[in-house]
Write an enzyme that holds these catalytic residues in place. Structure first.
Site, PDB file in Angstrom:
ATOM      1  N   GLY A 146       1.188  -1.128  -0.306  1.00 52.95           N
ATOM      2  CA  GLY A 146       0.001   0.122  -0.307  1.00 52.95           C
ATOM      3  C   GLY A 146       1.073   0.849  -0.169  1.00 52.95           C
ATOM      4  O   GLY A 146       0.420   2.065   0.880  1.00 52.95           O
TER       5      GLY A 146
ATOM      6  N   VAL B 194      -4.043  -7.154  -1.573  1.00 54.95           N
ATOM      7  CA  VAL B 194      -2.932  -7.816  -0.216  1.00 54.95           C
ATOM      8  C   VAL B 194      -3.706  -9.116   0.241  1.00 54.95           C
ATOM      9  O   VAL B 194      -3.050 -10.256   0.833  1.00 54.95           O
ATOM     10  CB  VAL B 194      -1.938  -7.437   0.724  1.00 54.95           C
ATOM     11  CG1 VAL B 194      -1.010  -6.509   0.045  1.00 54.95           C
ATOM     12  CG2 VAL B 194      -3.137  -5.804   1.652  1.00 54.95           C
TER      13      VAL B 194
ATOM     14  N   ASN C 165       1.745  -2.470   5.415  1.00 58.63           N
ATOM     15  CA  ASN C 165       1.303  -0.871   5.494  1.00 58.63           C
ATOM     16  C   ASN C 165      -0.299  -0.725   4.642  1.00 58.63           C
ATOM     17  O   ASN C 165      -0.943  -0.054   5.757  1.00 58.63           O
ATOM     18  CB  ASN C 165       1.890   0.133   4.673  1.00 58.63           C
ATOM     19  CG  ASN C 165       1.205   1.361   4.999  1.00 58.63           C
ATOM     20  OD1 ASN C 165       0.881   2.113   5.824  1.00 58.63           O
ATOM     21  ND2 ASN C 165       0.548   1.637   3.531  1.00 58.63           N
TER      22      ASN C 165
ATOM     23  N   TYR D 265     -12.698  -2.005  12.495  1.00 58.17           N
ATOM     24  CA  TYR D 265     -11.309  -1.723  12.464  1.00 58.17           C
ATOM     25  C   TYR D 265      -9.874  -1.570  12.765  1.00 58.17           C
ATOM     26  O   TYR D 265      -8.726  -2.609  13.503  1.00 58.17           O
ATOM     27  CB  TYR D 265     -11.084  -0.750  11.851  1.00 58.17           C
ATOM     28  CG  TYR D 265      -9.805   0.522  11.527  1.00 58.17           C
ATOM     29  CD1 TYR D 265      -9.609   0.250  10.215  1.00 58.17           C
ATOM     30  CD2 TYR D 265      -9.284   1.602  12.412  1.00 58.17           C
ATOM     31  CE1 TYR D 265      -7.920   1.131   9.972  1.00 58.17           C
ATOM     32  CE2 TYR D 265      -7.985   1.942  12.109  1.00 58.17           C
ATOM     33  CZ  TYR D 265      -7.572   1.932  11.314  1.00 58.17           C
ATOM     34  OH  TYR D 265      -6.644   2.505  11.142  1.00 58.17           O
TER      35      TYR D 265
ATOM     36  N   ALA E 296     -10.920  -3.717  15.675  1.00 58.88           N
ATOM     37  CA  ALA E 296      -9.993  -5.769  15.619  1.00 58.88           C
ATOM     38  C   ALA E 296      -9.030  -6.069  15.021  1.00 58.88           C
ATOM     39  O   ALA E 296      -8.382  -6.772  15.244  1.00 58.88           O
ATOM     40  CB  ALA E 296     -11.165  -6.352  15.837  1.00 58.88           C
TER      41      ALA E 296
ATOM     42  N   LYS F 299      -6.806  -4.201  13.832  1.00 59.09           N
ATOM     43  CA  LYS F 299      -5.246  -3.781  14.985  1.00 59.09           C
ATOM     44  C   LYS F 299      -5.080  -3.707  16.047  1.00 59.09           C
ATOM     45  O   LYS F 299      -3.782  -4.836  15.841  1.00 59.09           O
ATOM     46  CB  LYS F 299      -5.676  -2.208  14.073  1.00 59.09           C
ATOM     47  CG  LYS F 299      -5.687  -1.648  12.931  1.00 59.09           C
ATOM     48  CD  LYS F 299      -4.280  -1.814  11.795  1.00 59.09           C
ATOM     49  CE  LYS F 299      -5.015  -1.004  10.884  1.00 59.09           C
ATOM     50  NZ  LYS F 299      -4.026  -0.796  10.463  1.00 59.09           N
TER      51      LYS F 299
ATOM     52  N   ILE G   9      -3.362  10.113  11.661  1.00 57.83           N
ATOM     53  CA  ILE G   9      -2.107  10.898  10.964  1.00 57.83           C
ATOM     54  C   ILE G   9      -3.649  11.603   9.477  1.00 57.83           C
ATOM     55  O   ILE G   9      -4.022  10.542   8.876  1.00 57.83           O
ATOM     56  CB  ILE G   9      -1.337   9.538   9.843  1.00 57.83           C
ATOM     57  CG1 ILE G   9      -0.803   8.261  11.352  1.00 57.83           C
ATOM     58  CG2 ILE G   9      -0.591  10.161   9.133  1.00 57.83           C
ATOM     59  CD1 ILE G   9       0.088   9.500  12.424  1.00 57.83           C
TER      60      ILE G   9
HETATM   61  P1  NAP Z   1      -4.484   5.410   2.775  1.00 57.62           P
HETATM   62  O1  NAP Z   1      -3.387   7.156   2.308  1.00 57.62           O
HETATM   63  O2  NAP Z   1      -5.487   5.436   2.546  1.00 57.62           O
HETATM   64  O3  NAP Z   1      -3.846   4.722   2.100  1.00 57.62           O
HETATM   65  C1  NAP Z   1      -4.344   3.293   1.669  1.00 57.62           C
HETATM   66  C2  NAP Z   1      -2.730   2.846   1.385  1.00 57.62           C
HETATM   67  O4  NAP Z   1      -3.378   1.112   1.006  1.00 57.62           O
HETATM   68  C3  NAP Z   1      -3.350   2.796  -0.124  1.00 57.62           C
HETATM   69  O5  NAP Z   1      -1.572   3.052  -1.028  1.00 57.62           O
HETATM   70  C4  NAP Z   1      -4.051   1.659  -1.605  1.00 57.62           C
HETATM   71  O6  NAP Z   1      -3.690   1.253  -2.018  1.00 57.62           O
HETATM   72  C5  NAP Z   1      -3.270   0.848  -0.594  1.00 57.62           C
HETATM   73  N1  NAP Z   1      -4.752  -0.734  -0.393  1.00 57.62           N
HETATM   74  C6  NAP Z   1      -5.511  -0.364   0.272  1.00 57.62           C
HETATM   75  N2  NAP Z   1      -6.337  -1.812   0.374  1.00 57.62           N
HETATM   76  C7  NAP Z   1      -4.956  -2.399  -0.770  1.00 57.62           C
HETATM   77  C8  NAP Z   1      -5.220  -4.031  -1.107  1.00 57.62           C
HETATM   78  N3  NAP Z   1      -6.100  -4.543  -0.797  1.00 57.62           N
HETATM   79  N4  NAP Z   1      -4.074  -4.476  -1.509  1.00 57.62           N
HETATM   80  C9  NAP Z   1      -3.113  -3.155  -1.745  1.00 57.62           C
HETATM   81  N5  NAP Z   1      -2.885  -2.481  -1.475  1.00 57.62           N
HETATM   82  C10 NAP Z   1      -4.187  -1.498  -0.350  1.00 57.62           C
HETATM   83  O7  NAP Z   1      -4.132   5.470   4.391  1.00 57.62           O
HETATM   84  P2  NAP Z   1      -3.216   5.980   5.202  1.00 57.62           P
HETATM   85  O8  NAP Z   1      -3.778   6.315   6.157  1.00 57.62           O
HETATM   86  O9  NAP Z   1      -1.815   5.872   4.662  1.00 57.62           O
HETATM   87  O10 NAP Z   1      -2.967   4.350   6.143  1.00 57.62           O
HETATM   88  C11 NAP Z   1      -2.027   3.356   5.827  1.00 57.62           C
HETATM   89  C12 NAP Z   1      -1.948   2.038   6.893  1.00 57.62           C
HETATM   90  O11 NAP Z   1      -1.286   3.420   8.254  1.00 57.62           O
HETATM   91  C13 NAP Z   1      -3.264   2.004   7.150  1.00 57.62           C
HETATM   92  O12 NAP Z   1      -2.715   0.657   7.813  1.00 57.62           O
HETATM   93  C14 NAP Z   1      -3.951   2.575   7.468  1.00 57.62           C
HETATM   94  O13 NAP Z   1      -4.876   1.683   8.390  1.00 57.62           O
HETATM   95  C15 NAP Z   1      -2.871   2.476   8.652  1.00 57.62           C
HETATM   96  N6  NAP Z   1      -3.399   4.040  10.075  1.00 57.62           N
HETATM   97  C16 NAP Z   1      -3.198   4.731   9.245  1.00 57.62           C
HETATM   98  C17 NAP Z   1      -4.368   5.680  10.755  1.00 57.62           C
HETATM   99  C18 NAP Z   1      -4.770   7.386   9.721  1.00 57.62           C
HETATM  100  O14 NAP Z   1      -4.991   7.608  10.505  1.00 57.62           O
HETATM  101  N7  NAP Z   1      -4.401   8.403   8.388  1.00 57.62           N
HETATM  102  C19 NAP Z   1      -3.830   5.992  12.280  1.00 57.62           C
HETATM  103  C20 NAP Z   1      -3.623   4.509  12.472  1.00 57.62           C
HETATM  104  C21 NAP Z   1      -3.438   3.659  10.987  1.00 57.62           C
HETATM  105  P3  NAP Z   1      -4.164   1.879  -3.377  1.00 57.62           P
HETATM  106  O15 NAP Z   1      -4.688   3.418  -3.486  1.00 57.62           O
HETATM  107  O16 NAP Z   1      -3.519   1.894  -4.638  1.00 57.62           O
HETATM  108  O17 NAP Z   1      -5.605   1.023  -3.912  1.00 57.62           O
END
Ligand code: NAP
Length: 234
Positions: free
Chosen positions: A8, A55, A77, A142, A144, A146, A175
């Protein structure tokens, strides 16, 4: 040059992690699902390649790892969010979030481990969330997934320690990425009231923590969950 794969990594935290790891000397493979243009642009910028792979699909994951020929560092990620009452969630929505967020970590780790075991070295970093530690109302599923990632991290660290492989997690707070796009600017301002550092996190804040865990400075750190949340009150 040591090889890394960040799932991701077409945008958000994953893209920032890929850039930071490349700057630290890693050769980084980009993984994406829908954002082909962004992923290919980033791969060109880093002189690497972008691989389309869901994934949650173990066959696609196996093919992705065959294409890389194995990696020294895996950053799990890729993730999706779902907001609403748990009682309103459909079977399909539950299955999708579990199979992407938790199943993705399983599929990619399982595919990455044999190469690392052969080399008696390697590093896996999982992107969890503060919600996996504390739970979040209307983000129960979500949370659960994590929480599951955190338990997987701790178990796998014990399983792979004797093979010289470290497994850690980061637990980001709020974030500012597309994942928060459902919130208005005003909502985001309110969110900062609960963050002692006084601002939302940036993807680079998390990328730097990932680089620390990937680097030699963390050589004796395994089975840990590093909170990167600006002291968030949940
Ligand atoms: P984001 O901007 O929505 O990006 C999500 C990424 O995951 C994108 O690159 C997307 O790819 C990819 N993705 C989604 N489903 C996928 C799949 N089935 N196979 C492969 N790639 C997939 O989210 P983010 O905020 O950067 O989040 C990244 C990680 O951090 C996640 O695990 C999220 O739960 C965690 N997180 C985020 C926050 C927050 O506040 N933002 C807080 C805590 C944890 P495509 O666009 O190419 O589909």
């Amino acid at each position: 040059m040591k090889k890394a794969l960040v799932t991701g990594s077409s945008r958000g935290i994953g893209a920032a992690a890929a850039r930071a790891l490349a700057a630290a000397g890693w050769s980084v493979t980009i993984n994406y699902l829908n954002s082909k243009d962004k992923a290919e642009r980033l791969a060109r910028e880093l002189g690497s390649e972008a691989i389309c792979c869901d994934v949650s699909d173990s066959a696609q994951v196996k093919a992705m790892f065959e294409r890389t020929g194995g990696v020294d560092l895996l950053v799990n990620n890729a993730g999706i969010a779902w907001s609403g009452l748990l009682s309103d969630m459909t079977d399909a929505e539950w299955q999708r979030i579990v199979s992407v967020n938790l199943g993705g970590v399983f599929n990619c780790s399982r595919a990455a481990i044999p190469y690392m075991v052969r080399r008696k070295a390697g590093c896996i970093i999982n992107v969890a969330s503060v919600l996996g530690v504390y739970g979040g109302s209307c983000e129960t599923a979500y949370s659960a997934t994590k929480g599951g990632i955190i338990a997987l991290t701790k178990g796998l660290a014990k399983e792979l320690g004797p093979s010289g492989i470290r497994v850690n997690a980061v637990a980001p707070g709020a974030i500012d990425t597309d994942m928060l796009s459902c919130f208005t600017a005003e909502d985001k301002l309110h969110m900062t009231d609960d963050i002692y550092i006084g601002r939302l996190g940036t993807p680079e804040d998390i990328a730097d923590a990932i680089c620390f865990l990937a680097g030699d400075g963390a050589r004796y750190v395994t089975g840990q969950v590093l909170g990167v949340d600006g002291a968030m009150v949940i």
